[in-house]
Each structure stands twice: as C-alpha cells, then as structure tokens.
Design a protein around this motif. Structure first.
Motif, short mmCIF file in Angstrom:
data_model
loop_
_atom_site.label_atom_id
_atom_site.label_comp_id
_atom_site.label_asym_id
_atom_site.label_seq_id
_atom_site.Cartn_x
_atom_site.Cartn_y
_atom_site.Cartn_z
N VAL A 169 0.85 -1.18 0.00
CA VAL A 169 0.00 0.00 0.00
C VAL A 169 0.89 1.24 0.00
O VAL A 169 2.08 1.17 0.34
CB VAL A 169 -0.97 0.00 1.20
N LEU A 170 0.35 2.36 -0.39
CA LEU A 170 1.16 3.58 -0.56
C LEU A 170 1.89 4.02 0.71
O LEU A 170 3.05 4.40 0.63
CB LEU A 170 0.30 4.71 -1.11
N PRO A 171 1.27 4.01 1.89
CA PRO A 171 2.04 4.41 3.08
C PRO A 171 3.23 3.49 3.37
O PRO A 171 4.30 3.97 3.76
CB PRO A 171 1.02 4.35 4.21
N VAL A 172 3.06 2.20 3.15
CA VAL A 172 4.17 1.27 3.36
C VAL A 172 5.26 1.51 2.32
O VAL A 172 6.45 1.52 2.64
CB VAL A 172 3.69 -0.20 3.32
N TYR A 173 4.85 1.74 1.08
CA TYR A 173 5.81 2.04 0.02
C TYR A 173 6.59 3.31 0.35
O TYR A 173 7.82 3.36 0.19
CB TYR A 173 5.07 2.18 -1.31
N SER A 174 5.91 4.33 0.83
CA SER A 174 6.58 5.57 1.20
C SER A 174 7.55 5.35 2.36
O SER A 174 8.67 5.86 2.35
CB SER A 174 5.54 6.62 1.59
N TYR A 175 7.13 4.59 3.35
CA TYR A 175 7.99 4.30 4.50
C TYR A 175 9.24 3.53 4.07
O TYR A 175 10.35 3.83 4.51
CB TYR A 175 7.21 3.52 5.55
N GLN A 176 9.04 2.54 3.20
CA GLN A 176 10.19 1.76 2.73
C GLN A 176 11.14 2.62 1.91
O GLN A 176 12.36 2.45 2.01
CB GLN A 176 9.70 0.56 1.93
N LEU A 177 10.62 3.52 1.10
CA LEU A 177 11.49 4.41 0.34
C LEU A 177 12.25 5.35 1.25
O LEU A 177 13.44 5.61 1.06
CB LEU A 177 10.67 5.23 -0.67
N TYR A 178 11.56 5.88 2.25
CA TYR A 178 12.18 6.86 3.13
C TYR A 178 13.26 6.24 4.01
O TYR A 178 14.26 6.87 4.32
CB TYR A 178 11.13 7.54 4.00
N THR A 179 13.06 4.99 4.42
CA THR A 179 14.03 4.34 5.30
C THR A 179 14.98 3.42 4.56
O THR A 179 15.68 2.62 5.18
CB THR A 179 13.29 3.52 6.38
N SER A 180 15.03 3.53 3.24
CA SER A 180 15.89 2.64 2.46
C SER A 180 17.37 2.91 2.68
O SER A 180 18.20 2.07 2.37
CB SER A 180 15.56 2.75 0.98
N GLY A 181 17.71 4.08 3.17
CA GLY A 181 19.11 4.39 3.43
C GLY A 181 19.74 5.27 2.38
O GLY A 181 20.80 5.84 2.63
N THR A 182 19.12 5.41 1.23
CA THR A 182 19.69 6.28 0.20
C THR A 182 18.89 7.58 0.13
O THR A 182 17.66 7.58 0.24
CB THR A 182 19.64 5.60 -1.19
N LEU A 183 19.60 8.66 -0.04
CA LEU A 183 18.95 9.95 -0.13
C LEU A 183 18.23 10.14 -1.46
O LEU A 183 17.34 10.99 -1.57
CB LEU A 183 19.97 11.07 0.07
N ALA A 184 18.56 9.34 -2.45
CA ALA A 184 17.93 9.47 -3.76
C ALA A 184 16.47 9.03 -3.74
O ALA A 184 15.68 9.48 -4.58
CB ALA A 184 18.71 8.65 -4.79
N ASP A 185 16.09 8.17 -2.80
CA ASP A 185 14.71 7.68 -2.73
C ASP A 185 13.79 8.59 -1.93
O ASP A 185 12.57 8.47 -2.01
CB ASP A 185 14.67 6.28 -2.11
N ARG A 186 14.35 9.51 -1.16
CA ARG A 186 13.52 10.34 -0.28
C ARG A 186 12.59 11.28 -1.03
O ARG A 186 11.45 11.46 -0.59
CB ARG A 186 14.39 11.09 0.70
N PRO A 187 12.98 11.90 -2.14
CA PRO A 187 12.00 12.73 -2.87
C PRO A 187 10.80 11.93 -3.36
O PRO A 187 9.67 12.43 -3.32
CB PRO A 187 12.80 13.30 -4.04
N GLU A 188 11.03 10.70 -3.79
CA GLU A 188 9.90 9.87 -4.22
C GLU A 188 8.99 9.53 -3.04
O GLU A 188 7.77 9.53 -3.17
CB GLU A 188 10.40 8.59 -4.89
N ALA A 189 9.58 9.27 -1.89
CA ALA A 189 8.79 8.99 -0.69
C ALA A 189 7.94 10.20 -0.32
O ALA A 189 6.76 10.07 0.02
CB ALA A 189 9.70 8.59 0.47
N LEU A 190 8.53 11.38 -0.39
CA LEU A 190 7.78 12.58 -0.07
C LEU A 190 6.71 12.86 -1.11
O LEU A 190 5.63 13.37 -0.79
CB LEU A 190 8.73 13.77 0.08
N ALA A 191 6.98 12.53 -2.37
CA ALA A 191 5.96 12.69 -3.41
C ALA A 191 4.77 11.76 -3.15
O ALA A 191 3.61 12.16 -3.35
CB ALA A 191 6.57 12.42 -4.78
N VAL A 192 5.04 10.55 -2.72
CA VAL A 192 3.95 9.63 -2.37
C VAL A 192 3.13 10.19 -1.22
O VAL A 192 1.90 10.13 -1.22
CB VAL A 192 4.51 8.22 -2.04
#
Length: 154
Positions: free
Chosen positions: A102-125
């Motif tokens: 689900v979108l909140p889990v996807y956002s959480y996984q992107l945000y905590t993935s450890g790479t800063l490159a995924d954080r804008p996508e997490a915030l967009a979600v």
C-alpha cells in the motif's frame, strides 16, 4: 475442527488482506460507535410512540427518523476512519504482503531505504496521499452541506 496447523486459515500476509481488514474493523468499530452513540441518545422514546400513532412500522421509524439523524455523524466518522486507514502504515506493514504494498508502506520503505535518492519519491507519495485526502474531504464536506440543505437543517 482442524487436524494440523497447516489447515488453519491464513489471516496474515494473505493476498487479499483479510488480516488487515479484520484488524481495522476490530480497531475502528468502537471509535465509530462512540461517535454515533451521543447522536442516538438524542432520539427520544416519545418519537417512537409518535411514529406508531402515525402508523409507522419499525422499518419506517429506522428509515425516516434514525438514519437521517445519524447520517451526518456517521459520514464524518467514516471519513475520519478512511483517512486514518488510508494513510496508516503500521498494520499493512506488519500484516500485509510484501508486494504489492500500500502507498504508506511504500513511502515508508522508500524513506528508510538508506539512500537519499529515494527520499524525494517517498515525499511525493506522501503528497499524493495528502492531496487525495484533502480532495475526499472536500467531497464529503460538499455532500454533507448538500444533505443538510436538502433536509432543511442548515
């Protein structure tokens, strides 16, 4: 009832999400009932007697008096529960399948993935979730105002 543990129904990490649905139903039903109870307590017993005098059956009393009285509170409670479950990640994260998430889990996984490159996508979600919530809130507000005007309560 069952002979082996493998015969027990799968309620966690199943593809349909029965565990998530049962958990939210168990969790949110008391909240909705606490929001609707004060509205139901305003219905006087004399209203039922008056409805009987005018020939209303039990179903007519519920349909014509009880449902219109509780509908505004039920609409708001449903909206609050939907927004909470739409944006919450803990129950789908713990009880849900790993794909599709689900979108909140996807956002959480992107945000905590450890790479800063995924954080804008997490915030967009998260922004998409917030925009959908605001749009749904406006729709609920519009229809609740329309309902109140049609019923003459505004």
């Amino acid at each position: 009832m069952i002979d082996a543990i493998t015969e027990f129904p799968v309620l966690v990490n199943d593809s349909f999400g029965w565990g998530i649905i049962l958990t939210y139903a168990w969790k949110e039903a008391p909240f909705v009932s606490l929001l609707i109870y004060p509205v139901l307590s305003r219905i006087h017993r004399s209203w039922r007697d008056v409805a009987r005098v005018f020939g209303a059956s039990n179903w007519n009393f519920i349909r014509e008096i009880v449902l219109p009285v509780i509908l505004p509170a039920w609409t708001i409670a449903t909206f609050i529960v939907f927004v909470f479950t739409f944006s919450a990640f803990e129950i789908p994260f713990l009880l849900g399948v790993t794909y599709p998430t689900v979108l909140p889990v996807y956002s959480y996984q992107l945000y905590t993935s450890g790479t800063l490159a995924d954080r804008p996508e997490a915030l967009a979600v998260n922004i998409v979730l917030a925009v959908l919530t605001v749009l749904l809130g406006l729709v609920v507000y519009y229809f609740s105002k329309r309902w109140n005007v049609l019923k003459g309560w505004d």
